[in-house]
Design a protein around this motif. Sequence first.
Motif, mmCIF file in Angstrom:
data_model
loop_
_atom_site.group_PDB
_atom_site.id
_atom_site.type_symbol
_atom_site.label_atom_id
_atom_site.label_comp_id
_atom_site.label_asym_id
_atom_site.label_seq_id
_atom_site.Cartn_x
_atom_site.Cartn_y
_atom_site.Cartn_z
ATOM 1 N N LYS A 31 0.873 -1.196 0.103
ATOM 2 C CA LYS A 31 -0.140 -0.067 0.066
ATOM 3 C C LYS A 31 0.816 1.204 0.002
ATOM 4 O O LYS A 31 1.055 1.857 0.975
ATOM 5 C CB LYS A 31 -0.925 0.100 1.141
ATOM 6 C CG LYS A 31 -1.909 -0.965 1.178
ATOM 7 C CD LYS A 31 -3.087 -0.676 2.301
ATOM 8 C CE LYS A 31 -4.036 -1.724 2.279
ATOM 9 N NZ LYS A 31 -5.487 -1.295 2.628
ATOM 10 N N PRO A 32 1.501 1.427 -1.163
ATOM 11 C CA PRO A 32 2.481 2.629 -1.452
ATOM 12 C C PRO A 32 1.421 4.165 -0.981
ATOM 13 O O PRO A 32 0.352 4.107 -1.310
ATOM 14 C CB PRO A 32 2.927 2.862 -2.493
ATOM 15 C CG PRO A 32 2.363 1.463 -3.411
ATOM 16 C CD PRO A 32 1.428 0.707 -2.382
ATOM 17 N N PRO A 33 2.139 4.849 -0.448
ATOM 18 C CA PRO A 33 3.663 5.141 -0.065
ATOM 19 C C PRO A 33 3.876 4.513 1.265
ATOM 20 O O PRO A 33 5.236 4.592 1.740
ATOM 21 C CB PRO A 33 3.976 6.953 -0.067
ATOM 22 C CG PRO A 33 2.674 7.261 0.423
ATOM 23 C CD PRO A 33 1.341 6.314 -0.298
ATOM 24 N N PHE A 34 2.837 4.017 2.084
ATOM 25 C CA PHE A 34 3.366 3.765 3.422
ATOM 26 C C PHE A 34 4.080 2.379 3.698
ATOM 27 O O PHE A 34 4.696 2.063 4.669
ATOM 28 C CB PHE A 34 1.999 3.628 4.317
ATOM 29 C CG PHE A 34 1.306 5.204 4.237
ATOM 30 C CD1 PHE A 34 1.772 6.334 4.753
ATOM 31 C CD2 PHE A 34 0.094 5.551 3.616
ATOM 32 C CE1 PHE A 34 1.234 7.532 4.780
ATOM 33 C CE2 PHE A 34 -0.549 6.771 3.321
ATOM 34 C CZ PHE A 34 0.106 7.854 4.080
ATOM 35 N N ILE A 35 3.365 1.518 2.758
ATOM 36 C CA ILE A 35 3.885 0.245 2.731
ATOM 37 C C ILE A 35 4.470 -0.383 1.413
ATOM 38 O O ILE A 35 3.425 -0.299 0.489
ATOM 39 C CB ILE A 35 2.969 -1.013 3.332
ATOM 40 C CG1 ILE A 35 2.794 -0.645 4.821
ATOM 41 C CG2 ILE A 35 3.688 -2.432 3.391
ATOM 42 C CD1 ILE A 35 1.479 -1.387 5.210
#
Length: 68
Positions: A31-35
């Motif tokens: 789950k960009p930009p967080f993961i």
Amino acid sequence: MKQAICDYHQDEEHHWVAELVCGHFQHVRHKPPFINRPWVISKSGRQGMLGQLLKCKKCDEGAPKDIP
């Protein structure tokens, strides 16, 4: 504590879950930009990560093994 990925399955919402050698499960999402885990998206990417280590918070907490 770091544990190796030994397999995967999808949960009821079709999110990928890594199965660790310690018996715990851990969601592995992209789950960009967080993961940022693009390897989760493809079968070959997931297979390429078998044996890689993930931090297992459940081991650190002394949690019982997850039930498949």
